[in-house]
Scaffold this motif. Sequence first.
Motif, PDB file in Angstrom:
ATOM      1  N   LYS A  18       2.297  14.738  24.785  1.00 19.06           N
ATOM      2  CA  LYS A  18       3.096  15.062  25.966  1.00 19.06           C
ATOM      3  C   LYS A  18       3.617  13.789  26.629  1.00 19.06           C
ATOM      4  N   THR A  19       4.685  13.924  27.369  1.00 24.92           N
ATOM      5  CA  THR A  19       5.214  12.828  28.169  1.00 24.92           C
ATOM      6  C   THR A  19       4.641  12.949  29.570  1.00 24.92           C
ATOM      7  N   VAL A  20       4.067  11.847  30.069  1.00 21.75           N
ATOM      8  CA  VAL A  20       3.457  11.846  31.392  1.00 21.75           C
ATOM      9  C   VAL A  20       4.018  10.692  32.214  1.00 21.75           C
ATOM     10  N   THR A  21       3.871  10.793  33.518  1.00 22.70           N
ATOM     11  CA  THR A  21       4.249   9.720  34.423  1.00 22.70           C
ATOM     12  C   THR A  21       2.982   9.058  34.936  1.00 22.70           C
ATOM     13  N   VAL A  22       2.900   7.731  34.797  1.00 24.30           N
ATOM     14  CA  VAL A  22       1.749   6.972  35.276  1.00 24.30           C
ATOM     15  C   VAL A  22       2.231   5.862  36.205  1.00 24.30           C
ATOM     16  N   CYS A  23       1.364   5.479  37.130  1.00 21.94           N
ATOM     17  CA  CYS A  23       1.664   4.393  38.057  1.00 21.94           C
ATOM     18  C   CYS A  23       0.511   3.408  38.012  1.00 21.94           C
ATOM     19  N   GLY A  24       0.789   2.146  38.219  1.00 24.22           N
ATOM     20  CA  GLY A  24      -0.266   1.150  38.246  1.00 24.22           C
ATOM     21  C   GLY A  24       0.306  -0.245  38.207  1.00 24.22           C
ATOM     22  N   TRP A  25      -0.522  -1.195  37.782  1.00 27.68           N
ATOM     23  CA  TRP A  25      -0.074  -2.565  37.684  1.00 27.68           C
ATOM     24  C   TRP A  25      -0.301  -3.059  36.265  1.00 27.68           C
ATOM     25  N   VAL A  26       0.520  -4.028  35.881  1.00 26.84           N
ATOM     26  CA  VAL A  26       0.420  -4.611  34.550  1.00 26.84           C
ATOM     27  C   VAL A  26      -0.724  -5.612  34.563  1.00 26.84           C
ATOM     28  N   ARG A  27      -1.730  -5.336  33.744  1.00 29.08           N
ATOM     29  CA  ARG A  27      -2.888  -6.218  33.654  1.00 29.08           C
ATOM     30  C   ARG A  27      -2.593  -7.375  32.706  1.00 29.08           C
ATOM     31  N   THR A  28      -2.046  -7.065  31.542  1.00 28.18           N
ATOM     32  CA  THR A  28      -1.591  -8.091  30.598  1.00 28.18           C
ATOM     33  C   THR A  28      -0.362  -7.555  29.879  1.00 28.18           C
ATOM     34  N   SER A  29       0.411  -8.480  29.337  1.00 27.74           N
ATOM     35  CA  SER A  29       1.569  -8.082  28.540  1.00 27.74           C
ATOM     36  C   SER A  29       1.790  -9.106  27.437  1.00 27.74           C
ATOM     37  N   ARG A  30       2.213  -8.609  26.288  1.00 29.20           N
ATOM     38  CA  ARG A  30       2.541  -9.453  25.146  1.00 29.20           C
ATOM     39  C   ARG A  30       3.854  -8.914  24.582  1.00 29.20           C
ATOM     40  N   ASP A  31       4.759  -9.806  24.296  1.00 32.90           N
ATOM     41  CA  ASP A  31       6.012  -9.309  23.736  1.00 32.90           C
ATOM     42  C   ASP A  31       6.446 -10.137  22.544  1.00 32.90           C
ATOM     43  N   SER A  32       7.286  -9.516  21.747  1.00 32.59           N
ATOM     44  CA  SER A  32       7.899 -10.168  20.596  1.00 32.59           C
ATOM     45  C   SER A  32       9.373  -9.781  20.612  1.00 32.59           C
TER      46      SER A  32
END
Length: 83
Positions: A18-32
């Motif tokens: 299912k598609t859900v909506t969540v709220c919060g803060w980014v704890r860590t992020s990694r991108d390429s």
Amino acid sequence: MKHIDIIDIMKDASFVGKTVTVCGWVRTSRDSKNMAFVELNDGTTLKHLQLHLWQPMQLVSADALMLVHVQTYVQGLHHVKEQ
């Protein structure tokens, strides 16, 4: 759209697929170049929700506090035994 707490997603397998909506803060992020991984936390549990982003926007440094409100598709749940 009402958001769902991360702890509720972790406890209830009915959210899978299912598609859900969540709220919060980014704890860590990694991108390429083509994909990014974001660990989202909302304070309802010590566990985080890992988001996989395709064609990511440029992510802010993991040191920065970034609050987000996002709609995401729950593909599966992976339970890690807390120590």
